[in-house]
Motif scaffolding. Sequence first.
Motif, PDB file in Angstrom:
ATOM      1  N   LEU A 195       0.856  -1.197   0.000  1.00 34.22           N
ATOM      2  CA  LEU A 195       0.000   0.000   0.000  1.00 34.22           C
ATOM      3  C   LEU A 195       0.883   1.235   0.000  1.00 34.22           C
ATOM      4  O   LEU A 195       1.769   1.371   0.847  1.00 34.22           O
ATOM      5  CB  LEU A 195      -0.866   0.029   1.274  1.00 34.22           C
ATOM      6  N   GLU A 196       0.627   2.119  -0.961  1.00 36.32           N
ATOM      7  CA  GLU A 196       1.304   3.424  -0.952  1.00 36.32           C
ATOM      8  C   GLU A 196       0.204   4.450  -0.797  1.00 36.32           C
ATOM      9  O   GLU A 196      -0.583   4.659  -1.707  1.00 36.32           O
ATOM     10  CB  GLU A 196       2.086   3.585  -2.263  1.00 36.32           C
ATOM     11  N   LEU A 197       0.135   5.042   0.406  1.00 37.17           N
ATOM     12  CA  LEU A 197      -1.045   5.838   0.746  1.00 37.17           C
ATOM     13  C   LEU A 197      -0.693   7.315   0.893  1.00 37.17           C
ATOM     14  O   LEU A 197       0.291   7.786   0.342  1.00 37.17           O
ATOM     15  CB  LEU A 197      -1.683   5.266   2.015  1.00 37.17           C
ATOM     16  N   GLY A 198      -1.488   7.999   1.642  1.00 34.13           N
ATOM     17  CA  GLY A 198      -1.348   9.454   1.715  1.00 34.13           C
ATOM     18  C   GLY A 198      -0.168   9.926   2.536  1.00 34.13           C
ATOM     19  O   GLY A 198       0.639   9.125   3.024  1.00 34.13           O
ATOM     20  N   GLY A 199      -0.066  11.230   2.685  1.00 35.07           N
ATOM     21  CA  GLY A 199       1.029  11.796   3.469  1.00 35.07           C
ATOM     22  C   GLY A 199       0.728  13.218   3.894  1.00 35.07           C
ATOM     23  O   GLY A 199      -0.236  13.844   3.422  1.00 35.07           O
ATOM     24  N   LYS A 200       1.516  13.696   4.841  1.00 33.84           N
ATOM     25  CA  LYS A 200       1.456  15.099   5.258  1.00 33.84           C
ATOM     26  C   LYS A 200       2.907  15.454   5.577  1.00 33.84           C
ATOM     27  O   LYS A 200       3.303  15.616   6.734  1.00 33.84           O
ATOM     28  CB  LYS A 200       0.544  15.237   6.491  1.00 33.84           C
ATOM     29  N   SER A 201       3.691  15.500   4.520  1.00 32.32           N
ATOM     30  CA  SER A 201       5.144  15.470   4.714  1.00 32.32           C
ATOM     31  C   SER A 201       5.697  16.816   5.167  1.00 32.32           C
ATOM     32  O   SER A 201       5.256  17.880   4.715  1.00 32.32           O
ATOM     33  CB  SER A 201       5.812  15.023   3.421  1.00 32.32           C
ATOM     34  N   ALA A 202       6.686  16.738   6.051  1.00 26.21           N
ATOM     35  CA  ALA A 202       7.314  17.940   6.607  1.00 26.21           C
ATOM     36  C   ALA A 202       8.477  18.364   5.719  1.00 26.21           C
ATOM     37  O   ALA A 202       9.316  17.547   5.358  1.00 26.21           O
ATOM     38  CB  ALA A 202       7.815  17.644   8.018  1.00 26.21           C
ATOM     39  N   ASN A 203       8.505  19.638   5.385  1.00 29.32           N
ATOM     40  CA  ASN A 203       9.628  20.206   4.659  1.00 29.32           C
ATOM     41  C   ASN A 203      10.287  21.177   5.643  1.00 29.32           C
ATOM     42  O   ASN A 203       9.688  22.193   5.999  1.00 29.32           O
ATOM     43  CB  ASN A 203       9.108  20.914   3.391  1.00 29.32           C
ATOM     44  N   ILE A 204      11.487  20.846   6.120  1.00 27.97           N
ATOM     45  CA  ILE A 204      12.084  21.550   7.271  1.00 27.97           C
ATOM     46  C   ILE A 204      13.193  22.490   6.805  1.00 27.97           C
ATOM     47  O   ILE A 204      14.183  22.045   6.195  1.00 27.97           O
ATOM     48  CB  ILE A 204      12.683  20.529   8.258  1.00 27.97           C
ATOM     49  N   PHE A 212      10.915   3.985  -2.769  1.00 27.26           N
ATOM     50  CA  PHE A 212       9.904   4.964  -2.347  1.00 27.26           C
ATOM     51  C   PHE A 212       8.809   4.207  -1.605  1.00 27.26           C
ATOM     52  O   PHE A 212       8.357   3.163  -2.059  1.00 27.26           O
ATOM     53  CB  PHE A 212       9.319   5.645  -3.593  1.00 27.26           C
ATOM     54  N   GLY A 213       8.374   4.736  -0.470  1.00 29.66           N
ATOM     55  CA  GLY A 213       7.297   4.075   0.272  1.00 29.66           C
ATOM     56  C   GLY A 213       7.186   4.682   1.650  1.00 29.66           C
ATOM     57  O   GLY A 213       7.966   5.561   2.012  1.00 29.66           O
ATOM     58  N   GLY A 214       6.202   4.226   2.426  1.00 33.95           N
ATOM     59  CA  GLY A 214       5.913   4.936   3.669  1.00 33.95           C
ATOM     60  C   GLY A 214       6.086   4.158   4.947  1.00 33.95           C
ATOM     61  O   GLY A 214       6.382   2.955   4.957  1.00 33.95           O
ATOM     62  N   TYR A 215       5.905   4.896   6.042  1.00 35.79           N
ATOM     63  CA  TYR A 215       5.759   4.365   7.393  1.00 35.79           C
ATOM     64  C   TYR A 215       4.335   4.692   7.839  1.00 35.79           C
ATOM     65  O   TYR A 215       3.670   5.534   7.250  1.00 35.79           O
ATOM     66  CB  TYR A 215       6.689   5.084   8.372  1.00 35.79           C
ATOM     67  N   LYS A 216       3.943   4.107   8.917  1.00 35.19           N
ATOM     68  CA  LYS A 216       2.667   4.413   9.577  1.00 35.19           C
ATOM     69  C   LYS A 216       1.503   4.387   8.568  1.00 35.19           C
ATOM     70  O   LYS A 216       1.449   3.504   7.718  1.00 35.19           O
ATOM     71  CB  LYS A 216       2.769   5.767  10.311  1.00 35.19           C
ATOM     72  N   SER A 220       2.783  13.110  13.246  1.00 34.40           N
ATOM     73  CA  SER A 220       1.833  12.924  12.148  1.00 34.40           C
ATOM     74  C   SER A 220       1.480  11.454  12.089  1.00 34.40           C
ATOM     75  O   SER A 220       2.316  10.596  12.394  1.00 34.40           O
ATOM     76  CB  SER A 220       2.489  13.345  10.826  1.00 34.40           C
ATOM     77  N   ARG A 221       0.243  11.179  11.665  1.00 29.70           N
ATOM     78  CA  ARG A 221      -0.088   9.763  11.522  1.00 29.70           C
ATOM     79  C   ARG A 221       0.516   9.214  10.233  1.00 29.70           C
ATOM     80  O   ARG A 221       0.479   8.022   9.979  1.00 29.70           O
ATOM     81  CB  ARG A 221      -1.586   9.543  11.588  1.00 29.70           C
ATOM     82  N   TYR A 222       1.014  10.113   9.396  1.00 29.29           N
ATOM     83  CA  TYR A 222       1.645   9.686   8.142  1.00 29.29           C
ATOM     84  C   TYR A 222       3.160   9.628   8.288  1.00 29.29           C
ATOM     85  O   TYR A 222       3.722  10.175   9.237  1.00 29.29           O
ATOM     86  CB  TYR A 222       1.310  10.682   7.041  1.00 29.29           C
ATOM     87  N   GLY A 223       3.824   9.048   7.302  1.00 32.16           N
ATOM     88  CA  GLY A 223       5.296   9.011   7.320  1.00 32.16           C
ATOM     89  C   GLY A 223       5.811   8.667   5.932  1.00 32.16           C
ATOM     90  O   GLY A 223       6.470   7.656   5.733  1.00 32.16           O
ATOM     91  N   LEU A 224       5.468   9.519   4.951  1.00 29.29           N
ATOM     92  CA  LEU A 224       5.869   9.175   3.583  1.00 29.29           C
ATOM     93  C   LEU A 224       7.190   9.826   3.201  1.00 29.29           C
ATOM     94  O   LEU A 224       8.116   9.157   2.752  1.00 29.29           O
ATOM     95  CB  LEU A 224       4.760   9.590   2.606  1.00 29.29           C
ATOM     96  N   ALA A 225       7.300  11.145   3.367  1.00 29.28           N
ATOM     97  CA  ALA A 225       8.512  11.825   2.910  1.00 29.28           C
ATOM     98  C   ALA A 225       8.809  13.010   3.815  1.00 29.28           C
ATOM     99  O   ALA A 225       7.998  13.378   4.674  1.00 29.28           O
ATOM    100  CB  ALA A 225       8.318  12.310   1.471  1.00 29.28           C
TER     101      ALA A 225
END
Length: 487
Positions: A264-273, A462-466, A420-425
């Motif tokens: 599964l490659e799902l959504g994200g809310k990725s942090a750009n720091i 490429f892929g996610g956590y959480k 975040s509940r996401y962990g994509l990028a």
Amino acid sequence: MTTEQQRTSIVWDYAPAPEATDHVRLADRYGIFIDGAFRDPAESRYEPTLNPATEQPIAEIAWAGAADVTAAIDSARAAQPKWAALPDRDRAKYLFRIARLIQERARELAVVETLDGGKPLRESRDVDIPLAAAHFFHYAGWADKLRYGVNAREVAPLGVVGQIVPWNFPLLMAAWKLAPALACGNTAILKPAETTPLTALLLAEICQEAELPEGVVSVLPGGGDTGATLVRAPGIDKIAFTGSTAVGRDIQAALAGRPTSLTLELGGKSANIVFEDAALDQAVEGIVNGIFFNQGHVCCAGSRLLIQESVLDEVIAKLWRRMGRLRVGDPLDKNTDVGAINSAEQLQRIETLVAAGEGEGAHRRTIACDLPEHGYWFAPTLFTDVSPAHRIAVEEIFGPVVSVLSFRTQAEAIEKANNSRYGLAAGIWTDKGAKAFEVANALRAGVVWQNTYNHFDPTAAFGGYKESGFGREGGPAGLRPYLKVVR
Ligand code: NDP
């Protein structure tokens, strides 16, 4: 007026630079692709696919039902043993052919991707299509080296794989999924998204041109119900899905207790720091690319911008100035930076979340620009005064909207990024290499870019956590989900 303002008060503008469309050969109607040929769907249902920049229909597209899913599985199952038994280098030759044909038809594919999906031609021409070809080239190279991709173990294909892709990178996602699956000796059934089926159907034509054996690739256009039927159908050995977390959850529940393998490659809310020691002008370009690329319809979009407090005002000022120069409009114009929103539904989702942001007290700034009369549009938007609990800081907006949060220390940046509940990028902007490595190691994100963003390469995983999913695509890691280790 100061002398400097006087000197720069000349209005420079671009002349329109529309890409020609007369070279595109689209049929009025596309069927489903099974057994190496297009055919009518069993229930004879067709639906139009629209150009989101004009709301005009482009072609009628078949809607695959349960009988079509069964026919595709039977065809894929019959073809699989022969495909897997081919000498590895022969499988590679077919993938090389597909890659070359994508290159030969690149101009046409780019225009069709832009017409069907609304993304700027510059992006479909320079990113989507070349990267799709690169994925086929990359995995063609792996076809006779599979065991080296899996720690020198003896491997076998899984069998028949179902692949469901979203509308944000239609051809590219199809390539991400098909190329490794075929290289590993599987046969594949692809379900493109309802709003962007066209390039997947042109890819089916390319499979014909490449003389790919019948049944190795099937394409089943349709809706969510087609995808749900494919997931639940007996005879599928693996499902690979890219899309929303909600549908990913539904698929995982449907497959629980079954031997079907799943990625599964799902959504994200990725942090750009952005750290205070970063090259700020370069960082601003990266922020713009991170969130406004493809109208923000990017699962790994840098939609949570974390800026160190000491440079917060400076970065916001530079970013706002840069945003004012973005050109929004006709996706076929080669000068356009931000094209059309993919569908009326997606536009509504963006508007709902942006209204929630305003309602919760964040400060909204949207660039002033003339939007076309027809089609679905949303102008680039920046939110400041955002609290970590606001919906716009938590939920995936999937549009050209960036939410800014600040931090004081490195530890706080890491904590906020991981909150975040996401962990994509994630992206890290700093001129200190050691800091970049330290932060990257502490981030729970599948991909971490340093001093760049949205940089894709077929050799990189490429892929996610959480809740961003599991499994990796790209590079040797992308082989593993399509193989079983035999010994
Ligand atoms: P979906 O997850 O609904 O769609 C992705 C793919 O799955 C499409 O091909 C879709 O078909 C198909 N599908 C839909 N329902 C099912 C089901 N029950 N079983 C199997 N397949 C199904 O995404 P949306 O298009 O609705 O977008 C909603 C939100 O998802 C966006 O706002 C965005 O936040 C997120 N998203 C994330 C993506 C990512 O890359 N991570 C990509 C796309 C969306 P159909 O198109 O016909 O409905």
